[in-house]
Design a protein around this motif. Structure first.
Motif, PDB file in Angstrom:
ATOM      1  N   VAL A  70       0.843  -1.201   0.000  1.00  0.00           N
ATOM      2  CA  VAL A  70       0.000   0.000   0.000  1.00  0.00           C
ATOM      3  C   VAL A  70       0.875   1.246   0.000  1.00  0.00           C
ATOM      4  CG1 VAL A  70      -1.630   1.359   1.394  1.00  0.00           C
ATOM      5  CG2 VAL A  70      -2.016  -1.102   1.045  1.00  0.00           C
ATOM      6  N   ASP A  71       1.918   1.245   0.812  1.00  0.00           N
ATOM      7  CA  ASP A  71       2.834   2.390   0.853  1.00  0.00           C
ATOM      8  C   ASP A  71       3.478   2.624  -0.508  1.00  0.00           C
ATOM      9  OD1 ASP A  71       2.239   2.694   3.541  1.00  0.00           O
ATOM     10  OD2 ASP A  71       4.092   1.747   4.243  1.00  0.00           O
ATOM     11  N   ASP A  72       3.911   1.548  -1.157  1.00  0.00           N
ATOM     12  CA  ASP A  72       4.514   1.679  -2.491  1.00  0.00           C
ATOM     13  C   ASP A  72       3.507   2.242  -3.492  1.00  0.00           C
ATOM     14  OD1 ASP A  72       6.977   0.704  -1.665  1.00  0.00           O
ATOM     15  OD2 ASP A  72       6.588  -1.346  -2.339  1.00  0.00           O
ATOM     16  N   LEU A  73       2.272   1.749  -3.439  1.00  0.00           N
ATOM     17  CA  LEU A  73       1.234   2.219  -4.353  1.00  0.00           C
ATOM     18  C   LEU A  73       0.930   3.693  -4.134  1.00  0.00           C
ATOM     19  CD1 LEU A  73      -0.871   1.446  -6.517  1.00  0.00           C
ATOM     20  CD2 LEU A  73      -2.418   0.816  -4.650  1.00  0.00           C
ATOM     21  N   GLN A  74       0.890   4.123  -2.878  1.00  0.00           N
ATOM     22  CA  GLN A  74       0.594   5.523  -2.585  1.00  0.00           C
ATOM     23  C   GLN A  74       1.782   6.440  -2.868  1.00  0.00           C
ATOM     24  OE1 GLN A  74      -0.951   4.996   1.453  1.00  0.00           O
ATOM     25  NE2 GLN A  74      -3.038   5.149   0.646  1.00  0.00           N
ATOM     26  N   TRP A  75       2.978   5.873  -2.896  1.00  0.00           N
ATOM     27  CA  TRP A  75       4.190   6.639  -3.193  1.00  0.00           C
ATOM     28  C   TRP A  75       4.302   6.978  -4.678  1.00  0.00           C
ATOM     29  CZ3 TRP A  75       7.902   4.329  -6.392  1.00  0.00           C
ATOM     30  CH2 TRP A  75       9.129   5.009  -6.520  1.00  0.00           C
ATOM     31  N   ALA A  76       3.811   6.094  -5.541  1.00  0.00           N
ATOM     32  CA  ALA A  76       4.071   6.186  -6.982  1.00  0.00           C
ATOM     33  C   ALA A  76       3.157   7.174  -7.687  1.00  0.00           C
ATOM     34  CB  ALA A  76       3.900   4.808  -7.618  1.00  0.00           C
ATOM     35  N   ASP A  77       3.648   7.690  -8.821  1.00  0.00           N
ATOM     36  CA  ASP A  77       2.776   8.402  -9.757  1.00  0.00           C
ATOM     37  C   ASP A  77       2.694   7.670 -11.097  1.00  0.00           C
ATOM     38  OD1 ASP A  77       5.137   9.089 -11.184  1.00  0.00           O
ATOM     39  OD2 ASP A  77       5.312  10.983 -10.113  1.00  0.00           O
ATOM     40  N   THR A  78       3.471   6.604 -11.218  1.00  0.00           N
ATOM     41  CA  THR A  78       3.486   5.771 -12.426  1.00  0.00           C
ATOM     42  C   THR A  78       3.387   4.318 -11.979  1.00  0.00           C
ATOM     43  OG1 THR A  78       4.851   7.379 -13.614  1.00  0.00           O
ATOM     44  CG2 THR A  78       4.850   5.105 -14.451  1.00  0.00           C
ATOM     45  N   LEU A  79       2.481   3.575 -12.604  1.00  0.00           N
ATOM     46  CA  LEU A  79       2.226   2.185 -12.211  1.00  0.00           C
ATOM     47  C   LEU A  79       2.336   1.298 -13.445  1.00  0.00           C
ATOM     48  CD1 LEU A  79       1.340   0.178 -10.008  1.00  0.00           C
ATOM     49  CD2 LEU A  79      -1.033   0.858 -10.469  1.00  0.00           C
ATOM     50  N   ILE A  80       3.224   0.298 -13.379  1.00  0.00           N
ATOM     51  CA  ILE A  80       3.495  -0.566 -14.530  1.00  0.00           C
ATOM     52  C   ILE A  80       3.351  -2.023 -14.103  1.00  0.00           C
ATOM     53  CG2 ILE A  80       5.207  -1.291 -16.234  1.00  0.00           C
ATOM     54  CD1 ILE A  80       6.469   1.538 -15.916  1.00  0.00           C
ATOM     55  N   PHE A  81       2.565  -2.780 -14.872  1.00  0.00           N
ATOM     56  CA  PHE A  81       2.369  -4.202 -14.625  1.00  0.00           C
ATOM     57  C   PHE A  81       3.057  -5.013 -15.726  1.00  0.00           C
ATOM     58  CE2 PHE A  81      -1.197  -2.164 -12.534  1.00  0.00           C
ATOM     59  CZ  PHE A  81      -1.302  -2.851 -11.344  1.00  0.00           C
ATOM     60  N   ILE A  82       3.818  -6.038 -15.327  1.00  0.00           N
ATOM     61  CA  ILE A  82       4.508  -6.919 -16.274  1.00  0.00           C
ATOM     62  C   ILE A  82       4.181  -8.352 -15.877  1.00  0.00           C
ATOM     63  CG2 ILE A  82       6.726  -7.595 -17.272  1.00  0.00           C
ATOM     64  CD1 ILE A  82       7.797  -4.835 -16.266  1.00  0.00           C
ATOM     65  N   TYR A  83       3.567  -9.100 -16.795  1.00  0.00           N
ATOM     66  CA  TYR A  83       3.079 -10.442 -16.452  1.00  0.00           C
ATOM     67  C   TYR A  83       2.779 -11.225 -17.727  1.00  0.00           C
ATOM     68  CZ  TYR A  83      -1.387  -8.362 -17.743  1.00  0.00           C
ATOM     69  OH  TYR A  83      -2.385  -7.736 -18.428  1.00  0.00           O
ATOM     70  N   PRO A  84       2.695 -12.548 -17.633  1.00  0.00           N
ATOM     71  CA  PRO A  84       2.215 -13.357 -18.750  1.00  0.00           C
ATOM     72  C   PRO A  84       0.687 -13.433 -18.691  1.00  0.00           C
ATOM     73  CG  PRO A  84       2.897 -14.791 -16.972  1.00  0.00           C
ATOM     74  CD  PRO A  84       3.153 -13.376 -16.500  1.00  0.00           C
ATOM     75  N   THR A  85       0.052 -13.395 -19.841  1.00  0.00           N
ATOM     76  CA  THR A  85      -1.393 -13.590 -19.904  1.00  0.00           C
ATOM     77  C   THR A  85      -1.672 -15.086 -19.934  1.00  0.00           C
ATOM     78  OG1 THR A  85      -1.793 -11.488 -21.020  1.00  0.00           O
ATOM     79  CG2 THR A  85      -3.455 -13.211 -21.316  1.00  0.00           C
ATOM     80  N   TRP A  86      -2.432 -15.538 -18.941  1.00  0.00           N
ATOM     81  CA  TRP A  86      -2.787 -16.957 -18.839  1.00  0.00           C
ATOM     82  C   TRP A  86      -4.305 -17.076 -18.889  1.00  0.00           C
ATOM     83  CZ3 TRP A  86       0.847 -18.038 -14.076  1.00  0.00           C
ATOM     84  CH2 TRP A  86       2.176 -18.143 -14.531  1.00  0.00           C
ATOM     85  N   TRP A  87      -4.812 -17.933 -19.771  1.00  0.00           N
ATOM     86  CA  TRP A  87      -6.265 -18.066 -19.961  1.00  0.00           C
ATOM     87  C   TRP A  87      -6.894 -16.692 -20.187  1.00  0.00           C
ATOM     88  CZ3 TRP A  87      -8.759 -22.114 -21.493  1.00  0.00           C
ATOM     89  CH2 TRP A  87      -8.207 -23.374 -21.267  1.00  0.00           C
ATOM     90  N   TYR A  88      -6.223 -15.895 -21.003  1.00  0.00           N
ATOM     91  CA  TYR A  88      -6.696 -14.583 -21.458  1.00  0.00           C
ATOM     92  C   TYR A  88      -6.687 -13.520 -20.358  1.00  0.00           C
ATOM     93  CZ  TYR A  88      -8.389 -17.822 -24.961  1.00  0.00           C
ATOM     94  OH  TYR A  88      -8.467 -18.825 -25.885  1.00  0.00           O
TER      95      TYR A  88
END
Length: 198
Positions: A70-88
């Motif tokens: 939560v602290d990391d999320l509230q600290w950021a102004d840019t949010l990036i997700f990197i992941y494999p798409t599984w079952w769409y």
């Protein structure tokens, strides 16, 4: 600029790790302060427990089990997700992270007598990025509705700042990828990052 990168893949030698490294390299090259959450490396528990669910709407008690995230999320102004798409869609680990961290009074504000629906809680997030791989082709992923992409870019996007800048890149047909297709995708990710951050 302060970027939070949320990375989700169980294998350290995966192509998704190469995508992560490309994203981190571009952030570093631009001198952007960055925090990385590596869900598998940390052994993150994606299960929302009965105890957590009982206090889900009680802020700030609801944050205690995942306070550092939560602290990391509230600290950021840019949010990036990197992941494999599984079952769409999103891997269970990442979906569980959203379930446990995107809490009331953190990611969104609960309805009130004056406000009948939820309201944005991530107005400090000005940029939202998704970098993924898909075993299926583009047309099939699109036909199914691309639920992973939609969950983040539309669902999470609605909670972010109005006019939030977005970036998306996917390597489709990952299971039949080649050295050339993977290199081309990493080049595409680098270009998208440069535009995204400019």
């Amino acid at each position: 600029m302060k970027a939070l990168v949320v990375y989700c893949h169980p294998r350290g030698e995966s192509f998704t790790a190469a995508v992560r490294d490309t994203v981190l390299d571009r952030l570093s090259a631009m001198g952007i302060e960055t925090r990385l959450i590596d869900l598998y490396a940390r052994g993150f528990d994606p299960v929302l427990s009965a105890t957590e669910h009982e206090c889900y709407e009680n802020h700030p008690e609801n944050c205690a089990p995942v306070q550092s995230d939560v602290d990391d999320l509230q600290w950021a102004d840019t949010l990036i997700f990197i992941y494999p798409t599984w079952w769409y869609g999103l891997p269970a680990m990442l979906k569980g992270w959203l379930d446990r961290v995107f809490l009331p009074e953190v990611a969104f504000l609960m309805p009130t007598p004056e406000r009948k629906s939820i309201a944005r809680g991530l107005e400090h997030i000005k940029r939202l990025g998704v970098f993924t791989t898909c075993g299926a082709p583009w047309w099939l992923t699109t036909f199914v509705g691309a639920p992973g992409k939609r969950t983040i870019l539309r669902g999470v996007g609605l909670l972010c700042a109005k006019g939030c800048r977005k970036a998306f890149a996917a390597h489709y047909l990952m299971d039949s990828s080649t050295d050339a297709s993977r290199k081309a995708h990493l080049d595409r990710v680098a270009r998208k990052m440069d535009r995204f951050l400019s």
